[in-house]
Write a protein that holds these residues in place. Structure first.
Motif, PDB file in Angstrom:
ATOM      1  N   ASP A 253       0.538  -1.204  -0.127  1.00  0.00           N
ATOM      2  CA  ASP A 253      -0.114  -0.223  -0.033  1.00  0.00           C
ATOM      3  C   ASP A 253       0.539   1.551  -0.046  1.00  0.00           C
ATOM      4  O   ASP A 253       0.012   2.220  -0.917  1.00  0.00           O
TER       5      ASP A 253
ATOM      6  N   GLU B 227       3.777   1.885  -1.313  1.00  0.00           N
ATOM      7  CA  GLU B 227       4.396   2.394  -2.309  1.00  0.00           C
ATOM      8  C   GLU B 227       3.322   2.643  -3.835  1.00  0.00           C
ATOM      9  O   GLU B 227       3.378   3.754  -4.285  1.00  0.00           O
ATOM     10  N   ALA B 228       1.782   2.102  -3.169  1.00  0.00           N
ATOM     11  CA  ALA B 228       0.748   2.068  -4.027  1.00  0.00           C
ATOM     12  C   ALA B 228       1.010   3.845  -4.125  1.00  0.00           C
ATOM     13  O   ALA B 228       0.656   4.503  -4.999  1.00  0.00           O
ATOM     14  N   GLN B 229       0.470   4.104  -2.226  1.00  0.00           N
ATOM     15  CA  GLN B 229       0.624   5.501  -2.468  1.00  0.00           C
ATOM     16  C   GLN B 229       1.920   6.405  -2.973  1.00  0.00           C
ATOM     17  O   GLN B 229       1.191   7.834  -3.294  1.00  0.00           O
TER      18      GLN B 229
ATOM     19  N   SER C  16       3.385   6.095  -5.681  1.00  0.00           N
ATOM     20  CA  SER C  16       3.425   5.846  -7.142  1.00  0.00           C
ATOM     21  C   SER C  16       2.416   7.268  -7.777  1.00  0.00           C
ATOM     22  O   SER C  16       2.144   7.328  -8.131  1.00  0.00           O
ATOM     23  N   ARG C  17       0.813   7.252  -6.576  1.00  0.00           N
ATOM     24  CA  ARG C  17       0.130   8.397  -6.712  1.00  0.00           C
ATOM     25  C   ARG C  17       0.132   9.430  -6.877  1.00  0.00           C
ATOM     26  O   ARG C  17       0.228  10.300  -7.336  1.00  0.00           O
TER      27      ARG C  17
ATOM     28  N   TYR D   2       6.203   8.558   2.962  1.00  0.00           N
ATOM     29  CA  TYR D   2       6.647   7.178   2.819  1.00  0.00           C
ATOM     30  C   TYR D   2       7.711   6.366   3.767  1.00  0.00           C
ATOM     31  O   TYR D   2       7.383   5.356   4.225  1.00  0.00           O
TER      32      TYR D   2
ATOM     33  N   GLU E  55      12.838   2.876  -3.065  1.00  0.00           N
ATOM     34  CA  GLU E  55      12.189   3.848  -4.267  1.00  0.00           C
ATOM     35  C   GLU E  55      12.375   5.222  -3.888  1.00  0.00           C
ATOM     36  O   GLU E  55      11.729   5.858  -4.271  1.00  0.00           O
TER      37      GLU E  55
END
Ligand code: MSP
Length: 511
Positions: A381, A383-385, A387-388, A422, A446
């Motif tokens: 999650d 990482e998903a945030q 990338s948003r 992050y 990341e």
């Protein structure tokens, strides 16, 4: 050859005095836009220069006991220094006293004359030397003050050549209606449209009471009105009448950046002159607001003139370039203060960005000996945030094309904040303690990959800082070779590069 170049301009500056931060404001904004378009792969031609003729400059020279030309040659280095100081990447610099300009001005005006667009008559009315502008009586404040400078106007009575501006009113109205983007922001467009709709008077195109200007070829003793001479710089410098190939690649200009005080010249006189001569009009005239200090427009005539070098010395060039665009909505007036600049330095730059870089590189240094690991652990999650947040930054920066620099930078700082969040969410120090090596590798990768993107995206605004950051990341390719959208994609970082902690990007400010 057709148009293949993004062509943008600043106003050319009067050399009656040395530059202050109001002048630097337009120039930096134009530079950011030029660098932004280059980053997007455009071929760019960025023009700036100096407006050296006219009564205002002639008087400044007289006060100094110099000839106008001596005075201009003497002041010119101060303007060029400003470009160096602010790291302006202009491709050309035009002086209106250059032959390449003067000869073309004469040809252009001769053409208008030959086709009957100029006629001789007498002008009686107000003139503001500070604006180098004619006003209608009704526009004056208290019957005698220039609406821009709030200073008494002068009264002229001169026989001169008039340009048939009124004849072009219908064409101008068609232009504003067919191309709503021609004058921006919308409030300026409405203002200009209303002005033209109210009825245009023909304007004086030559002057006779002094001689510091481009001579009128068909009538001795007349020189061209300084604004006709000045506006033409945008085409003479682009190759008009001299290098048709270069001209066709550049013209029409994509955008003329100007301050709102010189809107009428650019959005009314200029397109009318071009339409008369059968030359295409520029795509856009964008008028920004004024920089105010203590509530007043900064200018030579008030005590608020601040030199860019004073601020650069204290805050550094990166903060200088960042601050004005981040603090003020470009189309609106905005207030400069030392306090708000200090606040931006400390919060946005030193804390949000500088500390983040430091922190990430320290962790890569201590946990992985400075070498960026491959992202082995699974992405979840957090990482998903992240990338948003990247997507927000990338999409948001497109605001630069609308000259909405503040909005673009706000969105870019979503990514800076996003990487900070992050790090907090993934707690690499805890992963290290637990020996969760794969996860730690993922997090470190990341973070450094996001810093790479941040370096790329900040480079139009803070080219120096971006270069230092880039150097710390130890990447093989050069920053100036990066292009969007590819360089903004996640995962572009090749594992195994060796990072350098080096010096902090935004050191504590001196008292
Ligand atoms: N020479 C003309 C422009 C000719 S362009 C064909 C001129 N020169 S100027 O030196 O007086 O101003 C140049 C630019 O600086 C203008 O866009 C003006 O709006 C801008 N600024 C001067 N003071 C300013 C502020 N205080 N704030 C923002 N911009 C200001 O006009």
């Amino acid at each position: 050859m057709g148009k293949d170049t993004y062509y943008l301009t600043t106003p050319i500056y009067y050399v009656n005095d040395v530059p202050h931060i109001g002048h630097a404001y337009t120039t930096v904004a134009a530079d950011v836009l030029a660098r932004w378009r280059r980053l997007n792969g455009d071929r760019v031609h960025f023009l700036t220069g100096t407006d050296e003729h006219g009564q205002k400059v002639a008087r400044a020279a007289e006060e100094r006991g110099m000839t106008p030309q001596q005075h201009c040659d003497d002041i010119l280095p101060r303007w060029k220094e400003m470009l160096g100081l602010l790291h302006i990447s202009n491709d050309d610099f035009i002086r209106t006293t250059e032959d390449r300009h003067e000869a073309r001005v004469q040809e252009f005006m001769q053409r208008l004359y030959d086709q009957g667009d100029l006629y001789k008559s007498t002008y009686v009315g107000p003139y503001c030397v500070r604006c180098e502008g004619y006003y209608a009586e009704a526009e004056l404040l208290e019957g005698e003050l220039c609406p821009i400078h709030r200073q008494p106007v002068e009264r002229l009575e001169q026989e001169n050549w008039f340009f048939r501006l009124s004849k072009y009113a219908p064409a101008l109205l068609d232009l504003y209606d067919a191309h709503p983007g021609f004058v921006q922001p919308d409030v300026r467009r409405n203002e200009v449209r209303a002005f033209v709709e109210a009825g245009l008077e023909d304007i004086s195109a030559t002057r006779t009471e002094f001689s510091w200007g481009v001579p009128c070829p068909w009538d001795d003793g007349h020189i061209f009105y300084v604004w006709f001479d000045a506006l033409l710089n945008y085409i003479t410098a682009a190759g008009y009448g001299a290098d048709e190939e270069a001209f066709s690649r550049r013209w029409p200009a994509d955008v003329h950046l100007i301050g709102k005080d010189i809107l009428r010249f650019h959005a009314v006189y200029w397109p009318a002159m071009l339409i008369a001569a059968g030359v295409e009009v520029p795509h856009q005239v964008y008028a920004h607001g004024f920089l105010l200090v203590g509530g007043e427009k900064m200018g030579k005539s008030n005590a608020t003139g601040i030199r860019p070098s004073e601020l650069v010395e204290h805050f550094g060039i990166d903060c200088y370039r960042y601050y004005f665009l981040r603090e003020i909505s470009f189309g609106q007036d905005g207030t400069f203060s030392w306090e708000s600049m200090e606040e931006r330095y400390t919060t946005d730059l030193a804390n949000d960005l500088g500390n983040l870089v430091n922190r990430v590189l320290n962790m890569v240094g201590s946990y992985r000996d400075g070498v960026v690991p491959a992202p082995t652990g699974a992405a979840g999650d957090a990482e998903a945030q992240l990338s948003r947040d990247r997507e927000t930054a990338l999409a948001g920066l497109a605001a630069f094309d609308r000259l909405a620099f503040k909005k673009g930078l706000e969105d870019l700082w979503q990514l800076v904040g996003g990487v900070n969040r992050y790090v907090e969410a993934r707690q690499p120090w805890a992963l290290n303690k637990q020996g969760a090596d794969d996860d730690l590798d993922r997090v470190l990768y990341e973070c450094v990959d996001a810093l790479r993107v941040i370096a790329v995206l900040t480079s139009p605004v803070m080219p120096d800082m971006a270069q230092s950051l880039w150097a710390k990341l130890g990447l093989d390719e050069a920053l100036e070779d990066q292009r969007l959208p590819e360089a903004g994609e996640p995962g572009g970082l090749v594992p195994g590069v060796r990072t350098e902690r080096g010096q902090v990007l935004f050191p504590k400010l001196e008292e």
